[in-house]
Design a protein around this motif. Structure first.
Motif, PDB file in Angstrom:
ATOM      1  N   ARG A 330     148.627 -25.214 -79.645  1.00 31.92           N
ATOM      2  CA  ARG A 330     150.047 -25.193 -79.318  1.00 31.92           C
ATOM      3  C   ARG A 330     150.806 -26.186 -80.176  1.00 31.92           C
ATOM      4  NH1 ARG A 330     149.994 -26.595 -74.075  1.00 31.92           N
ATOM      5  NH2 ARG A 330     150.246 -28.790 -74.598  1.00 31.92           N
ATOM      6  N   THR A 337     156.598 -30.264 -79.938  1.00 30.45           N
ATOM      7  CA  THR A 337     156.245 -30.563 -78.551  1.00 30.45           C
ATOM      8  C   THR A 337     155.276 -31.733 -78.436  1.00 30.45           C
ATOM      9  OG1 THR A 337     154.422 -28.947 -78.578  1.00 30.45           O
ATOM     10  CG2 THR A 337     156.593 -28.163 -77.885  1.00 30.45           C
ATOM     11  N   ARG A 374     152.285 -16.230 -77.511  1.00 25.05           N
ATOM     12  CA  ARG A 374     152.191 -16.943 -76.241  1.00 25.05           C
ATOM     13  C   ARG A 374     151.559 -18.317 -76.465  1.00 25.05           C
ATOM     14  NH1 ARG A 374     152.434 -15.303 -70.926  1.00 25.05           N
ATOM     15  NH2 ARG A 374     151.381 -16.619 -69.397  1.00 25.05           N
ATOM     16  N   ALA A 375     152.023 -19.309 -75.712  1.00 25.35           N
ATOM     17  CA  ALA A 375     151.431 -20.644 -75.742  1.00 25.35           C
ATOM     18  C   ALA A 375     150.999 -21.011 -74.330  1.00 25.35           C
ATOM     19  CB  ALA A 375     152.427 -21.675 -76.272  1.00 25.35           C
ATOM     20  N   SER A 376     149.867 -21.672 -74.235  1.00 23.17           N
ATOM     21  CA  SER A 376     149.345 -22.060 -72.928  1.00 23.17           C
ATOM     22  C   SER A 376     150.115 -23.243 -72.365  1.00 23.17           C
ATOM     23  CB  SER A 376     147.863 -22.427 -73.045  1.00 23.17           C
ATOM     24  OG  SER A 376     147.378 -22.949 -71.824  1.00 23.17           O
ATOM     25  N   ASN A 377     150.309 -23.239 -71.063  1.00 22.46           N
ATOM     26  CA  ASN A 377     150.960 -24.357 -70.392  1.00 22.46           C
ATOM     27  C   ASN A 377     149.973 -25.408 -69.919  1.00 22.46           C
ATOM     28  OD1 ASN A 377     153.592 -23.229 -70.589  1.00 22.46           O
ATOM     29  ND2 ASN A 377     153.168 -21.918 -68.824  1.00 22.46           N
ATOM     30  N   THR A 378     148.689 -25.075 -69.966  1.00 25.98           N
ATOM     31  CA  THR A 378     147.675 -25.980 -69.432  1.00 25.98           C
ATOM     32  C   THR A 378     146.721 -26.500 -70.492  1.00 25.98           C
ATOM     33  OG1 THR A 378     146.283 -24.067 -68.877  1.00 25.98           O
ATOM     34  CG2 THR A 378     147.767 -24.904 -67.156  1.00 25.98           C
ATOM     35  N   ASP A 380     145.926 -26.929 -75.005  1.00 31.31           N
ATOM     36  CA  ASP A 380     146.549 -26.985 -76.333  1.00 31.31           C
ATOM     37  C   ASP A 380     146.152 -25.752 -77.143  1.00 31.31           C
ATOM     38  OD1 ASP A 380     147.865 -27.764 -78.570  1.00 31.31           O
ATOM     39  OD2 ASP A 380     146.595 -29.489 -79.026  1.00 31.31           O
ATOM     40  N   ALA A 382     147.571 -21.641 -78.562  1.00 37.37           N
ATOM     41  CA  ALA A 382     148.657 -20.684 -78.787  1.00 37.37           C
ATOM     42  C   ALA A 382     148.088 -19.457 -79.481  1.00 37.37           C
ATOM     43  CB  ALA A 382     149.766 -21.305 -79.626  1.00 37.37           C
ATOM     44  N   HIS A 515     139.243 -21.673 -71.851  1.00 35.54           N
ATOM     45  CA  HIS A 515     140.705 -21.727 -71.749  1.00 35.54           C
ATOM     46  C   HIS A 515     141.356 -20.644 -72.606  1.00 35.54           C
ATOM     47  CE1 HIS A 515     141.070 -25.512 -69.444  1.00 35.54           C
ATOM     48  NE2 HIS A 515     139.961 -25.876 -70.091  1.00 35.54           N
ATOM     49  N   LEU A 519     143.904 -17.584 -71.457  1.00 38.62           N
ATOM     50  CA  LEU A 519     145.167 -17.281 -72.126  1.00 38.62           C
ATOM     51  C   LEU A 519     145.215 -15.824 -72.566  1.00 38.62           C
ATOM     52  CD1 LEU A 519     147.852 -18.319 -73.236  1.00 38.62           C
ATOM     53  CD2 LEU A 519     146.662 -18.987 -75.337  1.00 38.62           C
ATOM     54  N   GLU A 522     146.008 -13.676 -69.606  1.00 40.47           N
ATOM     55  CA  GLU A 522     147.420 -13.779 -69.228  1.00 40.47           C
ATOM     56  C   GLU A 522     148.317 -12.977 -70.162  1.00 40.47           C
ATOM     57  OE1 GLU A 522     148.209 -17.907 -69.335  1.00 40.47           O
ATOM     58  OE2 GLU A 522     147.176 -18.377 -67.452  1.00 40.47           O
TER      59      GLU A 522
END
Length: 524
Positions: A330, A337, A374-378, A380, A382, A515, A519, A522
């Motif tokens: 990400r 960020t 898409r980028a993961s919120n939990t 690092d 993307a 992880h 992703l 999702e």
């Protein structure tokens, strides 16, 4: 005490010769007419000054003085045992003049004596009111603080009640104008202060971003340093970075099979002002040159005429088998960020957005445009989308199980970005760049790709620790290698390289492949 009418005293209006205007005490602001030739003045316990004709009422204990008309004016005579002051001087007898200040006893009121011509002025001039306040402050025997506050209070009261309507309206109008002008000044000062604050925050945000992206850009000084290093034979492809897989003894089979699926990610982003929605652009000088602030930073404004200010970055990604997806970190796909950048941008009222995002693959002479999917919120991680026609038959598979401590891993990526690629390309390539003048961020990558000189570096390491959130290994890498895959002996991805831990002997942290699977689920 009300202001008496001249007819109150036997209707002898022709005998009205003067009046007293009370400045202190309960009768403050009232007027007592002096009618007749001989008058007695008394002050009772209520401190109210009263007058009567001497012949009408016999003397009594509250009398303090008499007023006798003679030779065109009144003469004040203090009664025995009574204290009376005229213009601040204690006196037993005094011929009164227009404007004299009379103080009746220690606790009695202070009054202004005025001679009149059978009429009481409906209004007083400002000059008279100010003069009265001055004389009162000078003549009064009260403590300094009390007489000054009394003078100011009474002067203010009289200015608001005894002047003409026109004067009062004019004063109110002037006060309103002063207030309006002051409010406008306050507003302008506030806007200026806010503008300066926003400008300061913008400069700070740009400085933070520049300080954190400086290593990603290749400057003319970098090229000079590389050329000198080549000329002095201090470094070489093998000595500087070379092929780390040979030095580390990595498996050629895994490296060779995976290399074509490892992408060099190159991009830049701009800053958009949240309020106006405009991109920050370079301010240009008369000759079209980009100007700088007094702090040496690029001068950028939303209404400038130059090109958008761009902040460049590089990283690593890898293709996912059977898809047109490119996996990376990400912080590679959204570089603003990380660190203090996001907070600095928010405080400055700015939003970042990608301007260009390219992916270079080995053995392909042209880059692919990449789009953030898409980028993961939990974690690092993307996912980037690329041209499916360009990646057929490429891609890495994901390991079904996490690695175990002590297992070998092979790490592929582009550490140090363009600098490492130039070193790998050799001194002849550097000379070509300098001869053609193609030394900017985009031209270097384009020339490397056209000459088939984009190839990832590989290193070998051992898994030291595993947890649900991280895989720690000692494979060599550095800045720019973020987003690269960590492979097991079967060439399957077990982690995505995300961070370096130099304080622990060069250990690195990878995001477990579990992880990435989350992703991907999702994104379906």
């Amino acid at each position: 005490m009300r202001t008496p009418d001249r007819s109150d005293m036997d209707g002898e209006t022709s005998d009205v010769r003067a009046f007293l205007e009370s400045l202190t005490g309960p009768s403050r602001g009232t007027v007592t007419w002096l009618v007749g030739n001989a008058l007695s003045a008394s002050v009772g316990p209520d401190r109210i000054l009263k007058f009567r004709r001497k012949e009408d009422v016999p003397p009594h204990d509250e009398d303090v003085a008499t007023f006798q008309w003679s030779q065109g004016g009144y003469t004040l005579n203090a009664l025995p045992g009574r204290d009376v002051w005229v213009n601040g001087q204690k006196t037993a007898s005094a011929a009164l003049g227009h404007g004299d200040m009379i103080e009746f006893g220690e606790e009695g009121p202070m009054s202004r004596y005025r001679v009149c011509d059978h009429s009481f002025p409906a209004h007083h001039t400002v000059e008279d009111i100010i003069s009265d306040a001055y004389v009162y402050a000078r003549s009064s025997r009260r403590p300094f603080a009390r007489k000054m506050s009394g003078a100011l209070r009474d002067g203010g009261r009289r200015l608001t009640s005894q002047t003409t309507v026109l004067f009062r309206v004019t004063v109110i109008g002037i006060l309103l104008l002063i207030f309006a002008f002051g409010y406008l000044l306050f507003q302008n000062d506030w806007k200026l202060a806010d503008s300066l604050k926003q400008e300061s925050l913008k400069i700070e945000a740009v400085a933070v971003i520049l300080s954190q992206t400086r290593e990603d850009a290749l400057t003319a000084d970098d090229l000079v340093a590389l050329r000198e290093a080549f000329d002095n034979q201090v470094i070489s492809t093998e000595q500087r970075l070379g092929t780390l897989e040979e030095r580390a003894g990595a498996s050629r089979r895994v490296i060779t099979a995976s290399t074509r699926s490892i992408a060099f990610v190159q991009g830049d982003y701009g800053l958009r002002q949240t309020e106006s929605g405009k991109l920050l652009r370079h301010v240009l000088g008369p000759d079209g040159e980009k100007l700088k602030t007094p702090f040496g930073k690029p001068w950028i404004e939303p209404d400038a005429a130059g090109a958008p200010a761009e902040f460049q970055f590089t990283g690593t990604g890898f293709l996912l088998q059977g898809t047109s997806l490119l996996v990376t970190n990400r912080h590679v796909a959204l570089p603003w960020t990380t660190g203090d950048r996001a907070q600095a941008l928010k405080a400055a009222g700015l939003e970042a957005e990608i301007l260009s995002l390219l992916a270079y693959l080995p053995e392909q002479s042209k880059p692919m445009e990449a789009v953030l999917l898409r980028a993961s919120n939990t974690a690092d991680l993307a996912l980037l989308s690329v041209d499916a026609n360009r990646v057929q038959g490429l891609g890495l598979s994901l390991a079904p199980d996490p690695p175990r401590a002590g297992e070998e891993v092979f790490l592929l990526g582009f550490p140090t970005g363009l600098k490492a690629l130039i070193v790998q390309a050799g001194p002849d390539f550097l000379k070509t760049l300098e001869r053609d003048g193609a030394v900017d961020f985009w031209s270097i990558a384009k020339n490397l790709s056209e000459q088939n000189k984009i190839r990832p570096l590989a290193s070998r390491g051992i898994v030291a620790q595993i947890s649900p959130g991280a895989v720690v290994y000692d494979a060599e890498t550095t800045t720019g290698g973020s987003g690269g895959p960590a492979l097991n002996r079967n060439g399957e991805v077990v982690a995505i390289n995300a961070a370096i831990l130099p304080e622990f002997g060069g250990s690195n942290i990878g995001v477990p492949v579990s992880h990435l699977k989350t992703l991907l689920d999702e994104s379906d």
